[in-house]
Design a protein around this motif. Sequence first.
Motif, mmCIF file in Angstrom:
data_model
loop_
_atom_site.group_PDB
_atom_site.id
_atom_site.type_symbol
_atom_site.label_atom_id
_atom_site.label_comp_id
_atom_site.label_asym_id
_atom_site.label_seq_id
_atom_site.Cartn_x
_atom_site.Cartn_y
_atom_site.Cartn_z
ATOM 1 N N THR A 67 0.888 -0.718 -0.022
ATOM 2 C CA THR A 67 0.029 0.287 -0.237
ATOM 3 C C THR A 67 0.811 1.084 0.092
ATOM 4 O O THR A 67 1.806 1.251 0.185
ATOM 5 C CB THR A 67 -0.813 0.353 1.323
ATOM 6 O OG1 THR A 67 -1.999 -1.188 1.400
ATOM 7 C CG2 THR A 67 -1.929 1.205 1.540
ATOM 8 N N ASP A 84 0.925 5.926 -0.703
ATOM 9 C CA ASP A 84 -0.421 6.396 -0.949
ATOM 10 C C ASP A 84 0.390 7.953 -1.994
ATOM 11 O O ASP A 84 1.417 7.745 -2.133
ATOM 12 C CB ASP A 84 0.084 7.893 0.647
ATOM 13 C CG ASP A 84 -0.925 8.911 0.297
ATOM 14 O OD1 ASP A 84 -1.584 9.274 0.354
ATOM 15 O OD2 ASP A 84 -0.035 10.266 0.055
ATOM 16 N N THR A 130 -4.201 10.964 -3.115
ATOM 17 C CA THR A 130 -5.064 10.572 -2.134
ATOM 18 C C THR A 130 -4.649 10.890 -1.144
ATOM 19 O O THR A 130 -5.756 11.203 0.111
ATOM 20 C CB THR A 130 -4.964 8.465 -1.874
ATOM 21 O OG1 THR A 130 -3.288 8.058 -1.779
ATOM 22 C CG2 THR A 130 -5.334 7.319 -2.647
ATOM 23 N N SER A 131 -3.795 12.092 -1.338
ATOM 24 C CA SER A 131 -3.410 13.430 -0.119
ATOM 25 C C SER A 131 -3.367 14.474 -1.250
ATOM 26 O O SER A 131 -2.611 14.298 -2.160
ATOM 27 C CB SER A 131 -2.296 12.682 0.505
ATOM 28 O OG SER A 131 -2.770 11.696 1.396
ATOM 29 N N GLY A 186 -13.169 11.996 -1.051
ATOM 30 C CA GLY A 186 -12.765 11.502 -0.271
ATOM 31 C C GLY A 186 -11.239 11.211 -0.754
ATOM 32 O O GLY A 186 -9.795 10.575 0.585
ATOM 33 N N SER A 246 4.399 7.662 1.085
ATOM 34 C CA SER A 246 3.864 8.792 -0.023
ATOM 35 C C SER A 246 5.109 9.109 -0.916
ATOM 36 O O SER A 246 5.630 9.036 -0.510
ATOM 37 C CB SER A 246 3.188 9.924 0.292
ATOM 38 O OG SER A 246 2.420 10.428 0.028
ATOM 39 N N ARG A 299 -1.040 5.819 -11.344
ATOM 40 C CA ARG A 299 -2.160 5.259 -11.271
ATOM 41 C C ARG A 299 -2.371 3.657 -11.432
ATOM 42 O O ARG A 299 -2.301 2.598 -10.994
ATOM 43 C CB ARG A 299 -3.203 5.654 -10.411
ATOM 44 C CG ARG A 299 -3.295 7.007 -9.564
ATOM 45 C CD ARG A 299 -4.742 7.516 -9.745
ATOM 46 N NE ARG A 299 -5.567 6.107 -8.811
ATOM 47 C CZ ARG A 299 -6.089 6.036 -8.027
ATOM 48 N NH1 ARG A 299 -5.663 7.172 -6.660
ATOM 49 N NH2 ARG A 299 -7.027 5.435 -7.353
ATOM 50 N N THR A 338 -2.035 -0.066 -10.467
ATOM 51 C CA THR A 338 -3.367 -0.708 -10.177
ATOM 52 C C THR A 338 -2.748 -2.346 -11.530
ATOM 53 O O THR A 338 -3.046 -3.222 -10.095
ATOM 54 C CB THR A 338 -3.884 -0.653 -10.602
ATOM 55 O OG1 THR A 338 -4.331 0.494 -10.834
ATOM 56 C CG2 THR A 338 -5.580 -1.147 -11.172
ATOM 57 N N ARG A 394 -1.999 -1.551 -3.736
ATOM 58 C CA ARG A 394 -3.055 -0.296 -3.196
ATOM 59 C C ARG A 394 -2.785 1.365 -2.867
ATOM 60 O O ARG A 394 -1.547 1.093 -2.299
ATOM 61 C CB ARG A 394 -3.564 -1.052 -1.964
ATOM 62 C CG ARG A 394 -4.479 -0.736 -1.310
ATOM 63 C CD ARG A 394 -5.301 -1.414 -0.064
ATOM 64 N NE ARG A 394 -6.642 -0.536 0.864
ATOM 65 C CZ ARG A 394 -6.206 0.255 1.759
ATOM 66 N NH1 ARG A 394 -5.214 0.215 2.341
ATOM 67 N NH2 ARG A 394 -6.965 0.491 2.320
ATOM 68 N N LEU A 395 -4.297 1.501 -3.243
ATOM 69 C CA LEU A 395 -3.548 2.822 -3.488
ATOM 70 C C LEU A 395 -4.217 3.532 -1.732
ATOM 71 O O LEU A 395 -5.104 3.114 -1.952
ATOM 72 C CB LEU A 395 -3.855 4.061 -4.423
ATOM 73 C CG LEU A 395 -2.388 3.915 -5.214
ATOM 74 C CD1 LEU A 395 -3.433 4.594 -6.553
ATOM 75 C CD2 LEU A 395 -1.614 4.088 -5.181
ATOM 76 N N ALA A 396 -3.476 4.423 -0.456
ATOM 77 C CA ALA A 396 -4.328 4.886 0.197
ATOM 78 C C ALA A 396 -3.597 5.752 1.434
ATOM 79 O O ALA A 396 -2.196 5.832 1.026
ATOM 80 C CB ALA A 396 -4.530 3.569 0.836
ATOM 81 N N PRO A 397 -4.487 6.699 1.711
ATOM 82 C CA PRO A 397 -3.987 8.467 2.467
ATOM 83 C C PRO A 397 -3.478 6.518 3.699
ATOM 84 O O PRO A 397 -3.459 6.059 4.145
ATOM 85 C CB PRO A 397 -5.214 8.664 2.962
ATOM 86 C CG PRO A 397 -6.443 8.776 2.679
ATOM 87 C CD PRO A 397 -5.739 6.653 1.608
#
Length: 252
Positions: A3, A5, A30-31, A57, A219, A237, A241, A246-249
């Motif tokens: 994961t 960011d 994501t941020s 989001g 990040s 991105r 993928t 996985r992309l998340a803050p």
Amino acid sequence: MTTVDLNADLGEWDGPGVSPVDARLLSLATSANIACGGHAGTADVMFATVSMAQECGVAIGAHPGYADREGFGRRELDLSPAEIGRQVSDQIAAMAACCRKAGARLRYVKPHGALYNRAVRDAEAARAVVDAVKAAGRLVLLCLPGSQMETQAARAGVPTAAEAFVDRGYRADGSLVPRGEPGALIEDVPAAVERALRLVTLHRLAPREGAELTIRPDSLCVHGDGAQAVPLLEAVRARFTRAGIRLAPFAP
């Protein structure tokens, strides 16, 4: 699953509202590091960008810089640590107030431009930034790994996240190549994408000169004012993928 960011510098114009480029970046990042009116941005732009980030989001971060709009915060002003602390505190407070107005939550702080670069190497400047972040309460400091910011934050009990730059060149000591020097900007999108993939999967990065660096980023940054910002973030991105990343803050 790995994961990571993706952060982007946003809100760096005089409006009105959200720029078309920023709107697209908010659908990809994501941020969001949102300018706080020091080096760029206005109250209207801040509120509009925070509101759109909330809708998308995207985690919201304050992006304070030297109060130097003419130089876009990229000129070293040799401010005292006390003045650095005051400017950073004021800008974080402005962003926090904007978030409250929008019903959003401020999660982190990332300094901008010359202030960021100074706080990488200058312990007193870094301490001033860290003290301002700590005083604001429960915020993560996004910073260059191995920097004075990271060191001073650890001493002060301020949580940090490690940042790496997709579109900037590195020197052998892990610092960024100064803008204006050869190799400072990475403008080849396919090369930058493969660089990003190596950073996340192998934690390796080739500097402008010298041996490869080991960096474990939480990040990855793409500068929102870069000419290739949107296609670069789109390509990163898509590549991540395909690689099952996985992309998340990074900031809770």
